[in-house]
Motif scaffolding. Structure first.
Motif, PDB file in Angstrom:
ATOM      1  N   GLN A 135      -2.779  -8.631  -1.860  1.00  0.00           N
ATOM      2  CA  GLN A 135      -3.194  -8.903  -2.330  1.00  0.00           C
ATOM      3  C   GLN A 135      -1.437  -8.879  -3.719  1.00  0.00           C
ATOM      4  OE1 GLN A 135      -5.719  -6.958  -4.263  1.00  0.00           O
ATOM      5  NE2 GLN A 135      -5.891  -6.537  -6.212  1.00  0.00           N
ATOM      6  N   PHE A 136      -0.452  -8.500  -3.549  1.00  0.00           N
ATOM      7  CA  PHE A 136       0.975  -8.384  -4.230  1.00  0.00           C
ATOM      8  C   PHE A 136       1.450  -9.872  -3.725  1.00  0.00           C
ATOM      9  CE2 PHE A 136      -0.603  -3.743  -4.733  1.00  0.00           C
ATOM     10  CZ  PHE A 136      -1.006  -3.819  -5.449  1.00  0.00           C
ATOM     11  N   VAL A 137       1.815 -10.246  -2.284  1.00  0.00           N
ATOM     12  CA  VAL A 137       2.850 -11.134  -2.074  1.00  0.00           C
ATOM     13  C   VAL A 137       2.133 -12.418  -2.476  1.00  0.00           C
ATOM     14  CG1 VAL A 137       4.640 -11.726  -0.716  1.00  0.00           C
ATOM     15  CG2 VAL A 137       3.644  -8.766  -0.231  1.00  0.00           C
ATOM     16  N   VAL A 138       1.203 -12.984  -1.743  1.00  0.00           N
ATOM     17  CA  VAL A 138       0.752 -13.561  -1.562  1.00  0.00           C
ATOM     18  C   VAL A 138       0.639 -14.142  -3.144  1.00  0.00           C
ATOM     19  CG1 VAL A 138      -1.114 -14.600  -1.385  1.00  0.00           C
ATOM     20  CG2 VAL A 138      -0.652 -13.941   0.366  1.00  0.00           C
ATOM     21  N   PRO A 139       0.201 -13.935  -4.067  1.00  0.00           N
ATOM     22  CA  PRO A 139       0.135 -14.241  -5.909  1.00  0.00           C
ATOM     23  C   PRO A 139       0.825 -14.321  -6.121  1.00  0.00           C
ATOM     24  CG  PRO A 139      -1.287 -12.029  -5.857  1.00  0.00           C
ATOM     25  CD  PRO A 139      -0.631 -12.418  -4.305  1.00  0.00           C
ATOM     26  N   THR A 150      -8.413 -15.562   0.367  1.00  0.00           N
ATOM     27  CA  THR A 150      -8.852 -14.495   0.649  1.00  0.00           C
ATOM     28  C   THR A 150      -7.823 -13.829  -0.144  1.00  0.00           C
ATOM     29  OG1 THR A 150      -8.837 -15.493   2.583  1.00  0.00           O
ATOM     30  CG2 THR A 150      -8.234 -13.257   2.811  1.00  0.00           C
ATOM     31  N   SER A 151      -7.015 -14.231  -0.540  1.00  0.00           N
ATOM     32  CA  SER A 151      -6.319 -12.927  -1.480  1.00  0.00           C
ATOM     33  C   SER A 151      -6.983 -13.109  -2.701  1.00  0.00           C
ATOM     34  CB  SER A 151      -5.002 -13.756  -1.979  1.00  0.00           C
ATOM     35  OG  SER A 151      -3.804 -12.729  -2.572  1.00  0.00           O
ATOM     36  N   ALA A 152      -7.358 -14.018  -3.503  1.00  0.00           N
ATOM     37  CA  ALA A 152      -8.624 -14.175  -4.907  1.00  0.00           C
ATOM     38  C   ALA A 152      -9.567 -13.048  -4.261  1.00  0.00           C
ATOM     39  CB  ALA A 152      -8.841 -15.123  -5.092  1.00  0.00           C
ATOM     40  N   PHE A 153     -10.196 -13.449  -3.267  1.00  0.00           N
ATOM     41  CA  PHE A 153     -11.261 -12.572  -2.919  1.00  0.00           C
ATOM     42  C   PHE A 153     -11.150 -11.135  -3.490  1.00  0.00           C
ATOM     43  CE2 PHE A 153     -13.808  -9.889  -0.061  1.00  0.00           C
ATOM     44  CZ  PHE A 153     -15.760 -10.710  -0.629  1.00  0.00           C
ATOM     45  N   ILE A 154      -9.952 -10.580  -2.648  1.00  0.00           N
ATOM     46  CA  ILE A 154      -9.977  -9.294  -2.748  1.00  0.00           C
ATOM     47  C   ILE A 154      -9.679  -8.617  -3.493  1.00  0.00           C
ATOM     48  CG2 ILE A 154      -8.213  -7.800  -1.343  1.00  0.00           C
ATOM     49  CD1 ILE A 154      -8.465  -9.167   1.139  1.00  0.00           C
ATOM     50  N   LYS A 155      -8.843  -9.663  -4.376  1.00  0.00           N
ATOM     51  CA  LYS A 155      -7.988  -8.555  -5.548  1.00  0.00           C
ATOM     52  C   LYS A 155      -9.831  -9.095  -7.099  1.00  0.00           C
ATOM     53  CE  LYS A 155      -4.467 -10.334  -8.457  1.00  0.00           C
ATOM     54  NZ  LYS A 155      -3.311 -10.921  -8.459  1.00  0.00           N
ATOM     55  N   GLU A 156     -10.475 -10.203  -6.602  1.00  0.00           N
ATOM     56  CA  GLU A 156     -12.240  -9.755  -6.908  1.00  0.00           C
ATOM     57  C   GLU A 156     -12.682  -8.619  -6.605  1.00  0.00           C
ATOM     58  OE1 GLU A 156     -14.864 -12.903  -9.356  1.00  0.00           O
ATOM     59  OE2 GLU A 156     -13.373 -13.341  -8.613  1.00  0.00           O
TER      60      GLU A 156
END
Length: 377
Positions: free
Chosen positions: A162-166, A189-195
């Motif tokens: 959520q925070f590190v990858v972006p 995966t990070s974008a999917f979790i954020k959305e």
């Protein structure tokens, strides 16, 4: 026969002290669960046995137990039972009308009333629920620490996605770095979790809330129990817990001279584990066809070769009660050993699992960094 009032006072003090000494956890069980949970049943039958053996009649014993309770719902159930007894019903008939008690308890108490062994039957029921509560504690102790570690691991992974990858993603976009496949997967995966993370959270909360309703559905229990029984380590442990309950219940019922077919029928109603209840349904059908208990058990993989061999010996020597008591002791020992082994084995496995996930994310983020440093260099 005259009752000793001094004895009654002593037993009342004994019950009050027992109630006062219960832990906070026990009080929570009473407040948040059914009026007659397994913990309350353990205390109820144990105290009832003590009072009946002390020479107190059933009505006085129930009044003493009722007066020692603090939970209003429990008091209301006991008062209803007490009123039924005053109206001329037996204890077994009184509890049959209450949904908090099982057929197993009804038939056990009825046998005790018919044979004049109500105090002994109450003691056996107290021992049964005591063992059942002990096994539940072993199960909770074995799974609590691994669940805490796993929950923490999931939160750490979600935080990184959520925070590190972006943060890394923004750097890569600014420098127009071509991302490897592993990094693209983590970024997506990070974008999917954020959305859609909130939808996943709502779904999980919905499952937790609807669990009480779903547990009443046959199809859900079937899928859930079958899935749990196939989980490595955990599945075998839970099977052992329920087999321990099965052998203890059969031992108590055979001690009360209940026919084996009726015993299987009663135990089937009180055990809440689909693979075992389904197997017992088949066993009951085979017994009615004329097969022996050992032959009926042999047709199901759930029952191991040792149990079948001992049951066969019990049938030949007419020592069913003794053999099931021995089996129960063995399964109880296995429950204790496997609960310790489970917590010991699960801890390093979960830590390794967490390490692999975190390492995977870090490698995915640092691979483009190496490429970026070579371009800048």
């Amino acid at each position: 026969m005259a009752f000793q009032l001094d004895n009654i006072k002593k037993e009342a003090i004994l019950i009050k002290n027992t109630s006062a000494s219960t832990s906070i956890l026990d009080k929570e069980v009473i407040v948040f669960k059914k009026p007659f949970s397994n913990k309350i049943k353990e205390d109820f039958y144990t105290e009832l046995s003590v009072l009946l053996k002390a020479g107190i009649n059933l009505k006085q014993a129930l009044e003493l137990i009722k007066n020692s309770q603090k939970n209003k719902k429990t008091v209301a159930v006991l008062q209803t039972v007490l009123n039924s007894i005053v109206d001329g019903q037996s204890l077994s008939e009184s509890i049959k009308e209450q949904k908090d008690f099982s057929d197993y308890e009804y038939y056990s108490l009825k046998i005790g009333e018919e044979t004049g062994t109500s105090a002994k039957i109450a003691e056996q029921l107290g021992e049964f629920y005591s063992r059942k509560n002990e096994q539940r504690k072993h199960l909770i102790n074995a799974l609590t620490y691994p669940c805490i570690i796993l929950s923490t691991a999931v939160l750490v992974v979600i935080f990184m996605l959520q925070f590190v990858v972006p943060m890394f993603e923004d750097i890569f976009k600014q420098q127009n770095v071509e991302l490897p496949a592993i990094t693209v997967f983590v970024v997506n995966t990070s974008a999917f979790i954020k959305e859609y993370g909130w939808l996943i959270l709502v779904f999980v909360l919905g499952l937790i809330v609807s669990r009480a309703v779903l547990n009443k559905k046959h199809w859900y229990k079937k899928i859930k129990d079958k899935t749990i029984s196939r989980i490595p380590f955990i599945g075998k442990f839970i099977k052992t817990v329920y087999l321990s309950q099965f052998t203890q219940a059969i031992a108590l019922l055979t001690a009360s001279k209940v026919p084996i077919v009726n015993s299987i029928k009663l135990v089937k109603k009180m055990i809440d584990f689909y693979p075992l209840t389904h197997a017992l349904e088949k066993v009951e059908q085979q017994l009615l066809k004329g097969d022996s208990l050992s032959q009926s058990l042999e047709a199901h993989k759930l029952f191991d070769a040792k149990m079948i061999a001992l049951v066969k010996v019990a049938e030949e020597t007419n020592q069913t009660e003794y053999m099931f008591e021995r089996l129960n002791m063995q399964y109880n020992s296995k429950v204790q050993q496997r609960s310790k082994l489970l917590s010991t084995v699960m801890e390093p496995i979960i830590i390794l699992f967490v390490g692999l996930f975190v390492g995977f994310i870090l490698i995915a983020m640092y691979l483009p960094m190496f490429k970026l440093s070579s371009i800048l260099g």
